[in-house]
Scaffold this active site. Sequence first.
Site, PDB file in Angstrom:
ATOM      1  N   ASP A  99      -5.412  10.995   9.114  1.00  0.00           N
ATOM      2  CA  ASP A  99      -4.170  10.410   9.604  1.00  0.00           C
ATOM      3  C   ASP A  99      -3.704  11.024  10.906  1.00  0.00           C
ATOM      4  O   ASP A  99      -3.861  12.217  11.150  1.00  0.00           O
ATOM      5  CB  ASP A  99      -3.076  10.565   8.546  1.00  0.00           C
ATOM      6  CG  ASP A  99      -3.264   9.577   7.408  1.00  0.00           C
ATOM      7  OD1 ASP A  99      -3.232   8.358   7.679  1.00  0.00           O
ATOM      8  OD2 ASP A  99      -3.480  10.021   6.260  1.00  0.00           O
ATOM      9  N   GLU A 159       0.861  -1.175   0.000  1.00  0.00           N
ATOM     10  CA  GLU A 159       0.000   0.000   0.000  1.00  0.00           C
ATOM     11  C   GLU A 159       0.894   1.221   0.000  1.00  0.00           C
ATOM     12  O   GLU A 159       1.618   1.469   0.963  1.00  0.00           O
ATOM     13  CB  GLU A 159      -0.882  -0.030   1.248  1.00  0.00           C
ATOM     14  CG  GLU A 159      -2.230   0.598   1.010  1.00  0.00           C
ATOM     15  CD  GLU A 159      -3.143   0.411   2.207  1.00  0.00           C
ATOM     16  OE1 GLU A 159      -3.938  -0.534   2.194  1.00  0.00           O
ATOM     17  OE2 GLU A 159      -3.041   1.198   3.152  1.00  0.00           O
ATOM     18  N   TYR A 190     -11.290  -2.839   3.416  1.00  0.00           N
ATOM     19  CA  TYR A 190     -10.367  -2.476   4.498  1.00  0.00           C
ATOM     20  C   TYR A 190     -11.201  -2.052   5.708  1.00  0.00           C
ATOM     21  O   TYR A 190     -11.869  -1.019   5.666  1.00  0.00           O
ATOM     22  CB  TYR A 190      -9.498  -1.333   3.984  1.00  0.00           C
ATOM     23  CG  TYR A 190      -8.382  -0.830   4.889  1.00  0.00           C
ATOM     24  CD1 TYR A 190      -8.480  -0.813   6.277  1.00  0.00           C
ATOM     25  CD2 TYR A 190      -7.217  -0.335   4.316  1.00  0.00           C
ATOM     26  CE1 TYR A 190      -7.460  -0.316   7.054  1.00  0.00           C
ATOM     27  CE2 TYR A 190      -6.182   0.172   5.100  1.00  0.00           C
ATOM     28  CZ  TYR A 190      -6.322   0.173   6.471  1.00  0.00           C
ATOM     29  OH  TYR A 190      -5.318   0.675   7.241  1.00  0.00           O
TER      30      TYR A 190
END
Lengths: 265, 399
Positions: free
Chosen positions: A60, A49, A175
């Site tokens: 993030d 990834e 995911y």
Amino acid sequence: MSRIKARFAQLKQQNKKALIPFFTAGDPTPALTVPLMHTLAEAGADIIELGVPFSDPMADGPTIQRSSERALLHHVGLKDILGMVREFRKQNTTTPVVLMGYANPIEAMGYESFARQAQAAGVDGVLTVDYPPEECGEFLACLAQHALDPIFLLSPTSVDARVAAVAKAARGFVYYVSLKGVTGAANVDLAEVKARLTKLRKQISLPLGVGFGIRDGVMAKSMAEFADAVVIGSRIVQEIESAPADQVTARVGALVKSIRTAMDS
Amino acid sequence: MRAYDLPDARGHFGPYGGVFVAETLMQALEELKQAYEKYRFDPEFQAEFTYDLKHYVGRASPIYHAKRWSEHLDGARIYLKREDLNHTGAHKINNTIGQALLAKRMGKKRVIAETGAGQHGVATATVAARLGMECVVYMGSEDVKRQSPNVYRMKMLGATVVPVESGSKTLKDALNEAMRDWVTNVDSTFYIIGTVAGPHPYPMMVRDFQAVIGYEAKAQMPGLVGRQPDAIIACVGGGSNAMGIFYPYLEDKDVRLIGVEAAGLGLSTGKHAAPLNAGTPGVLHGNRTYLMQDENGQIIETHSISAGLDYPGVGPEHSWLKDSGRAEYVAVTDQEALDAFHNLCKFEGIIPALESSHALAYAAKIAPSLDRDQVLLVNLSGRGDKDINTVASLSGITL
């Protein structure tokens, strides 16, 4: 068959789970990105990834924010990253590569132009954090036309209707974000993740990966008991951040190898 | 012709707006949308909102004829919608009251906010104190430095102010950090966004709460000049004060709507905060809109003398109003805004916020070329007490 699909089929035969390491392209320097990709593949990564740095990485935590900032100091753009994947593909034609990032760099390049160039470079999947299925119909059509798998996130807050929307749009794998929070947080509840995955499998037939907050081989192994894939990001980025420049690939290689060994034991 | 009814059900204004966020926030936004739809036209909610605006904020805010300044400019008559007279000194409180009442009904005990100039942070801390809610305000560390009086105000009101050190350390980074907090504490927390940006339903909801400015003006103007103004002028950062005064006038096609962005050191220098004048569409902070970005789609640093306008994006409805031609968007420089700031002090005894000074500057620019029977209505969105350190230091004075 797509490289991602082929890889999961092969793992199933071997009774193994996928290890998906993440790092940001261009971090610590653009010259190290392709060597790092090879290192990851050799250390046992099943899918790589590759983070596309963005100036405003809202989902993030601080570790990956800093990696984005370091990469952007070198002005690494989406076009450069596609060049890196092309370079990687000269020697490795089997390890799937998924680009992970935010919508705006893709918006700036244009859907069709991006999809065409990504396919030509040898990219296999695209995870765009801030493109929920509802907002990316046209983009999905471009990806499909160029045999690129759209990877989507699901989270502890996803209700059935949202899971259904993702199930319909996703290809490759899904995911699952193991916690409410940003990347690199440290409050994963294993039992809760297990219960969620069991429930998700009723709606999703694609392989299920788990990420956010997985820090070592022991945790990766526990996750692999019930997930099809384990994503490790912030921990690897931390290693890149702390290693002296000439030891980055060796240190990252050793870390990923240790996680692989733990998962397979 | 069909009446203006944007956004659509999923928050789109033409190609702009929408919900571009990570999956973890999708359900929270859905719940917010449903809660807002439930209370948007609920008489009890509206009555409480209106009561608070009247008795706590001090609405309706007056409209004042800036006669001496108009005469000095020797042209159109300039009127000021006095949002600077609101409790906490700016229009921001209209929105925070609305959102806090909604938070209360949704059972949230903790509110968070981002702030640039600190006005929205103060307005959020104010309503949180009043409702007994925990309040955390994210503020770029650069802004913490240049708006220190507001930082202290927020602390006095019981809020925790978190300086944000990432990126350019200004408003956009404060917004990123607030989003990260929300993702982490999504069950307990209500995110009070301060402008008409962010993911749906925020642009619509904030506009609706701020629309009180325009509805009042529409009722007040005939009493003052016998008709509606020829043009309405408001500054645009994220664009909430402009959207609030424009919205009730969207169907009044003979009223010009003029949004004024921050041209900073000049549009040609690249050091500005004028995405509608010099940017391109993209996706940031949950919506598609005009942005300041480079060829790789990275958001570029903005510059404005005014912290409240120092933002690389703009509310998506403004992007739509620009493309559709219903509103015009212009830009004035730091220097032009400063001149207007000083002139309003000098001729009218009013210290305007540096943000609002951009709108004043554009009025001053066009007024001399217009006839005396022309009427300009400027939204004086905030007072300038918070800016005295900035203005003093530009004049070489340390307070």
